[in-house]
Design a protein around this motif. Structure first.
Motif, PDB file in Angstrom:
ATOM      1  N   UNK A 171      20.038  -3.553   1.172  1.00  0.00           N
ATOM      2  CA  UNK A 171      20.019  -2.791   2.424  1.00  0.00           C
ATOM      3  C   UNK A 171      19.485  -1.386   2.186  1.00  0.00           C
ATOM      4  N   UNK A 172      19.853  -0.775   1.067  1.00  0.00           N
ATOM      5  CA  UNK A 172      19.337   0.549   0.732  1.00  0.00           C
ATOM      6  C   UNK A 172      17.817   0.515   0.555  1.00  0.00           C
ATOM      7  N   UNK A 173      17.303  -0.556  -0.041  1.00  0.00           N
ATOM      8  CA  UNK A 173      15.856  -0.700  -0.207  1.00  0.00           C
ATOM      9  C   UNK A 173      15.163  -0.801   1.143  1.00  0.00           C
ATOM     10  N   UNK A 174      15.764  -1.531   2.080  1.00  0.00           N
ATOM     11  CA  UNK A 174      15.218  -1.607   3.433  1.00  0.00           C
ATOM     12  C   UNK A 174      15.136  -0.224   4.058  1.00  0.00           C
ATOM     13  N   UNK A 175      16.198   0.556   3.936  1.00  0.00           N
ATOM     14  CA  UNK A 175      16.194   1.890   4.546  1.00  0.00           C
ATOM     15  C   UNK A 175      15.187   2.810   3.869  1.00  0.00           C
ATOM     16  N   UNK A 176      15.082   2.716   2.548  1.00  0.00           N
ATOM     17  CA  UNK A 176      14.125   3.555   1.828  1.00  0.00           C
ATOM     18  C   UNK A 176      12.681   3.168   2.122  1.00  0.00           C
ATOM     19  N   UNK A 177      12.469   1.956   2.613  1.00  0.00           N
ATOM     20  CA  UNK A 177      11.100   1.519   2.902  1.00  0.00           C
ATOM     21  C   UNK A 177      10.435   2.386   3.965  1.00  0.00           C
ATOM     22  N   UNK A 178      11.225   3.125   4.729  1.00  0.00           N
ATOM     23  CA  UNK A 178      10.627   4.007   5.745  1.00  0.00           C
ATOM     24  C   UNK A 178       9.723   5.066   5.120  1.00  0.00           C
ATOM     25  N   UNK A 179       9.932   5.369   3.839  1.00  0.00           N
ATOM     26  CA  UNK A 179       9.103   6.375   3.170  1.00  0.00           C
ATOM     27  C   UNK A 179       7.658   5.919   2.982  1.00  0.00           C
ATOM     28  N   UNK A 180       7.412   4.608   3.020  1.00  0.00           N
ATOM     29  CA  UNK A 180       6.030   4.148   2.816  1.00  0.00           C
ATOM     30  C   UNK A 180       5.132   4.578   3.962  1.00  0.00           C
ATOM     31  N   UNK A 181       5.721   4.991   5.074  1.00  0.00           N
ATOM     32  CA  UNK A 181       4.907   5.501   6.181  1.00  0.00           C
ATOM     33  C   UNK A 181       4.119   6.738   5.768  1.00  0.00           C
ATOM     34  N   UNK A 182       4.569   7.424   4.731  1.00  0.00           N
ATOM     35  CA  UNK A 182       3.915   8.650   4.273  1.00  0.00           C
ATOM     36  C   UNK A 182       2.669   8.378   3.448  1.00  0.00           C
ATOM     37  N   UNK A 183       2.420   7.110   3.097  1.00  0.00           N
ATOM     38  CA  UNK A 183       1.154   6.768   2.432  1.00  0.00           C
ATOM     39  C   UNK A 183       0.325   5.869   3.352  1.00  0.00           C
ATOM     40  N   UNK A 184       0.444   6.141   4.658  1.00  0.00           N
ATOM     41  CA  UNK A 184      -0.419   5.533   5.686  1.00  0.00           C
ATOM     42  C   UNK A 184      -0.205   4.039   5.878  1.00  0.00           C
ATOM     43  N   UNK A 185       1.005   3.549   5.634  1.00  0.00           N
ATOM     44  CA  UNK A 185       1.332   2.158   5.939  1.00  0.00           C
ATOM     45  C   UNK A 185       1.950   2.108   7.335  1.00  0.00           C
ATOM     46  N   UNK A 186       1.417   1.242   8.183  1.00  0.00           N
ATOM     47  CA  UNK A 186       1.847   1.193   9.586  1.00  0.00           C
ATOM     48  C   UNK A 186       3.130   0.389   9.739  1.00  0.00           C
ATOM     49  N   UNK A 187       4.187   0.860   9.096  1.00  0.00           N
ATOM     50  CA  UNK A 187       5.481   0.188   9.203  1.00  0.00           C
ATOM     51  C   UNK A 187       6.192   0.653  10.469  1.00  0.00           C
ATOM     52  N   UNK A 188       7.458   0.318  10.593  1.00  0.00           N
ATOM     53  CA  UNK A 188       8.202   0.664  11.800  1.00  0.00           C
ATOM     54  C   UNK A 188       8.273   2.178  12.001  1.00  0.00           C
ATOM     55  N   UNK A 189       8.559   2.918  10.942  1.00  0.00           N
ATOM     56  CA  UNK A 189       8.650   4.371  11.057  1.00  0.00           C
ATOM     57  C   UNK A 189       7.307   4.991  11.429  1.00  0.00           C
ATOM     58  N   UNK A 190       6.236   4.517  10.809  1.00  0.00           N
ATOM     59  CA  UNK A 190       4.893   5.032  11.097  1.00  0.00           C
ATOM     60  C   UNK A 190       4.536   4.808  12.562  1.00  0.00           C
ATOM     61  N   UNK A 191       4.787   3.607  13.060  1.00  0.00           N
ATOM     62  CA  UNK A 191       4.441   3.303  14.456  1.00  0.00           C
ATOM     63  C   UNK A 191       5.334   4.073  15.419  1.00  0.00           C
ATOM     64  N   UNK A 192       6.582   4.272  15.052  1.00  0.00           N
ATOM     65  CA  UNK A 192       7.462   5.075  15.908  1.00  0.00           C
ATOM     66  C   UNK A 192       6.967   6.514  15.994  1.00  0.00           C
ATOM     67  N   UNK A 193       6.579   7.078  14.851  1.00  0.00           N
ATOM     68  CA  UNK A 193       6.078   8.441  14.846  1.00  0.00           C
ATOM     69  C   UNK A 193       4.770   8.552  15.634  1.00  0.00           C
TER      70      UNK A 193
END
Length: 221
Positions: A149-171
């Motif tokens: 679960x911690x790995x799932x939450x930390x995955x939001x950081x990949x948005x900072x290297x231009x990956x269009x994940x959930x956090x990136x699309x929300x931003x």
């Protein structure tokens, strides 16, 4: 309802998040077992190598690790795609923390178990596979569930290297609409839903592990 307009983009981002997180968890678990077993059973050289890996990835920032793999390594000719970078770094990070879980669980197996293994004329590898791992695995599962679960939450950081994940699309949606409350509320719900599914899966795996071979549990008792 206006909030429904955000759902298709956020759903695509959630799919990318899952596509990064699940392989990272699987690879990280494999690395955790390799490094954890090496710390306990691998001899001096393998133990030192595993210790160095563990301490480096536990002792440095995940964000800096992402930037180093994505921006620094290409300067020496080693290039990864953004998604591959995200999976690799999350897996290395999870593996480093997971290795301590494995090491601690293996080290907690009682001395009586080694005596039982010697009485059965088990070799070192047989003792590890048939005595230590089945018992240690039961102890590892709750901690591995938390790590997943911690790995799932930390995955939001990949948005900072231009990956269009959930956090990136929300931003991105927030920058276009300035509707921070709705968008980030939906994002919170998305991460919570994924965490809940992951938690249920890990608990199912934990139950299956606890129903494993009867011999190690009998020996432990």
């Amino acid at each position: 309802m206006e909030w429904m307009n955000y759902l298709p983009s956020l759903a695509r981002g959630a799919l990318v998040t899952a596509q990064i997180t699940l392989p990272a968890i699987a690879i990280g678990a494999a690395l955790a077992f390799i490094a954890g077993i090496a710390r306990v059973e691998g001899g001096r050289i393998l133990s030192v190598v595993a210790l160095c890996y563990t301490e480096v990835f536990r002792g440095t920032s995940l964000l800096v690790q992402l930037f180093w793999f994505y921006y620094a390594l290409p300067l020496v000719g080693v290039t990864f795609e953004p998604v591959a970078t995200g999976i690799l770094v999350l897996a290395l990070h999870a593996g480093a923390y997971g290795s301590e879980i494995v090491r601690g669980a293996l080290s907690s197996v009682s001395v009586q178990q080694y005596e039982a293994a010697r009485a059965l004329n088990f070799g070192r590898m047989q003792t590890l596979i048939h005595i230590k791992l089945p018992q240690a695995l039961v102890e590892m599962m709750p901690a591995f569930g938390n790590l997943a679960i911690e790995t799932l939450k930390l995955s939001s950081l990949v948005s900072l290297i231009s990956i269009a994940d959930l956090t990136f699309r929300a931003q991105s949606a927030r920058n276009l609409t300035l509707d921070s409350t709705t968008i980030y509320t939906l994002t919170l719900v998305g991460y919570f839903a994924m965490s809940l599914v992951l938690m249920l899966v890990m608990r199912l795996i934990e139950r299956l592990v606890r129903r494993g071979p009867a011999f190690p549990r009998a020996a432990h008792s």
